[in-house]
Design a protein around this motif. Structure first.
Motif, PDB file in Angstrom:
ATOM      1  N   GLY A  47     -10.511   3.823  -1.978  1.00  0.00           N
ATOM      2  CA  GLY A  47     -10.337   4.151  -3.379  1.00  0.00           C
ATOM      3  C   GLY A  47      -9.034   4.834  -3.723  1.00  0.00           C
ATOM      4  N   SER A  48      -8.126   4.939  -2.756  1.00  0.00           N
ATOM      5  CA  SER A  48      -6.876   5.666  -2.970  1.00  0.00           C
ATOM      6  C   SER A  48      -5.724   4.710  -3.265  1.00  0.00           C
ATOM      7  N   GLN A  49      -4.958   5.032  -4.276  1.00  0.00           N
ATOM      8  CA  GLN A  49      -3.743   4.282  -4.545  1.00  0.00           C
ATOM      9  C   GLN A  49      -2.652   4.713  -3.571  1.00  0.00           C
ATOM     10  N   ASP A  69      -0.577  -0.483  -2.527  1.00  0.00           N
ATOM     11  CA  ASP A  69      -1.957  -0.426  -3.010  1.00  0.00           C
ATOM     12  C   ASP A  69      -2.786  -1.482  -2.302  1.00  0.00           C
ATOM     13  N   ASP A 121      -7.925  -4.391  -4.918  1.00  0.00           N
ATOM     14  CA  ASP A 121      -8.951  -3.717  -5.708  1.00  0.00           C
ATOM     15  C   ASP A 121      -8.634  -2.260  -5.983  1.00  0.00           C
ATOM     16  N   CYS A 122      -7.346  -1.930  -5.986  1.00  0.00           N
ATOM     17  CA  CYS A 122      -6.951  -0.554  -6.232  1.00  0.00           C
ATOM     18  C   CYS A 122      -5.536  -0.536  -6.793  1.00  0.00           C
ATOM     19  N   THR A 126      -7.212  -7.328  -8.383  1.00  0.00           N
ATOM     20  CA  THR A 126      -8.586  -6.863  -8.468  1.00  0.00           C
ATOM     21  C   THR A 126      -9.539  -8.059  -8.498  1.00  0.00           C
ATOM     22  N   SER A 153      -3.155   9.219 -10.753  1.00  0.00           N
ATOM     23  CA  SER A 153      -3.904   8.002 -10.432  1.00  0.00           C
ATOM     24  C   SER A 153      -4.576   7.435 -11.678  1.00  0.00           C
ATOM     25  N   TYR A 160      -9.231   2.442 -12.013  1.00  0.00           N
ATOM     26  CA  TYR A 160     -10.010   1.219 -11.815  1.00  0.00           C
ATOM     27  C   TYR A 160     -11.192   1.500 -10.890  1.00  0.00           C
ATOM     28  N   ILE A 168     -14.150   0.305  -6.243  1.00  0.00           N
ATOM     29  CA  ILE A 168     -14.644   1.196  -5.199  1.00  0.00           C
ATOM     30  C   ILE A 168     -15.840   0.597  -4.464  1.00  0.00           C
ATOM     31  N   GLN A 170     -14.657  -2.131  -2.012  1.00  0.00           N
ATOM     32  CA  GLN A 170     -14.004  -1.560  -0.832  1.00  0.00           C
ATOM     33  C   GLN A 170     -15.026  -0.902   0.092  1.00  0.00           C
TER      34      GLN A 170
END
Length: 296
Positions: free
Chosen positions: A32-34, A57, A60-61, A66, A204, A210, A214, A217
């Protein structure tokens, strides 16, 4: 920041620091981290040590591709996995951790890099491990930071950390930023500070909020399972870094990784949790610089 296609239908946003003629170091972000979770000051400091640093990135992040057509409800997914119905859980997941590793390798290809040093944190550590396991000739060195082997007996989260990880976050900016302080539960006990947590959350949110990615991922990470047998065969020079204060992935996750990978070096850092507090940057950068001096 630039976007590049790494496979049909998948593009990754990335940014580089330093001289492209220097040895490349790919930084892989966590769940979940950019890419901005790898602070630009840290990236520049590593670049100043003679490394060409690349952060990006994950799918999905952030600003990467995405998968809006494949919604995954995180609560339902966790309940399905907990019930032991892995077939149904797999049916929810539109991609795997191996796909995410392939993205990373595709980014290297798109950048014209045959090989790179790979540094991954948390889920990014698992992705980095998959890169080294599937295409070891392309990974000069592996640094697995605050990660684990995928074995459920190692690196277990504390109940408090797990509760924060899976708790829904507010959707409004003010609430989202305030909720970042919950992450102190897994931060350094000595250096834990709500200010940088709030700052990163604000950046973020403004850059690319987004939350829908999460669940997907998480599905990729959880369903990857144990990498233990494969890690025993790994011949890529490996450094494992783990904080002794980490309650999200307990230090046993790093210890087990270093135990399994032949010749791996283990660096356990007091006063580091599931974070990279600025006072420890010199030690972290020194370790990565020394490890990435390996060229074969």
């Amino acid at each position: 920041m630039t976007c590049v296609e790494v496979s049909p239908g998948v593009s990754l946003a990335y940014e580089t620091f330093g001289d492209p003629a220097d040895p490349p170091v790919l930084l892989v972000a966590g769940f979940g981290s950019q890419m901005i979770a790898w602070h630009e000051d840290l990236c520049r400091a590593l670049a100043d040590r003679g490394r060409h640093v690349i952060r990006y990135d994950n799918r999905d992040c952030g600003l990467s591709t995405t998968f809006d057509d494949h919604p995954v409800d995180m609560g339902r997914f966790i309940a399905t996995v907990s019930s032991g119905d892995l077939a149904s859980a797999r049916a929810m997941a539109p991609y795997t951790l191996q796909d995410m590793a392939a993205d990373s390798l595709g980014l290297l290809t798109a950048l014209g890099l045959a090989r790179a040093h790979v540094v991954g944190a948390s889920m990014g550590g698992a992705i980095a491990q998959k890169m080294a396991l599937t295409q070891p000739s392309r990974v000069l060195t592996l640094t697995s930071m605050m990660s684990s082997t995928g074995e459920p007996a190692y690196g277990r989260s504390s109940p408090e950390a797990q509760a924060v990880l899976f708790a829904p976050k507010p959707t409004d900016r003010e609430g989202y930023v305030a909720a970042a302080e919950r992450e102190l539960v897994w931060a350094s006990k000595r250096y834990g500070d709500p200010a940088p947590l709030r700052e990163l959350a604000a950046r973020s949110y403004d850059r690319a909020h987004y939350p829908a990615g999460i669940g997907r991922q998480l599905a990729a990470m959880v369903l990857d399972g144990s990498r233990a047998d494969a890690l025993r065969t790994l011949r890529v020079p490996t450094l494992v870094i783990h904080g002794l204060d980490d309650t999200l992935i307990a230090p046993s996750g790093g210890e087990r990784t270093a135990e399994l990978v032949p010749g791996a070096r283990l660096l356990l850092l007091p006063d580091m949790g599931h974070d990279r507090p600025r006072p420890l940057w010199p030690e972290i950068i020194d370790a990565i610089q020394a490890h990435t001096a390996h060229t074969d």
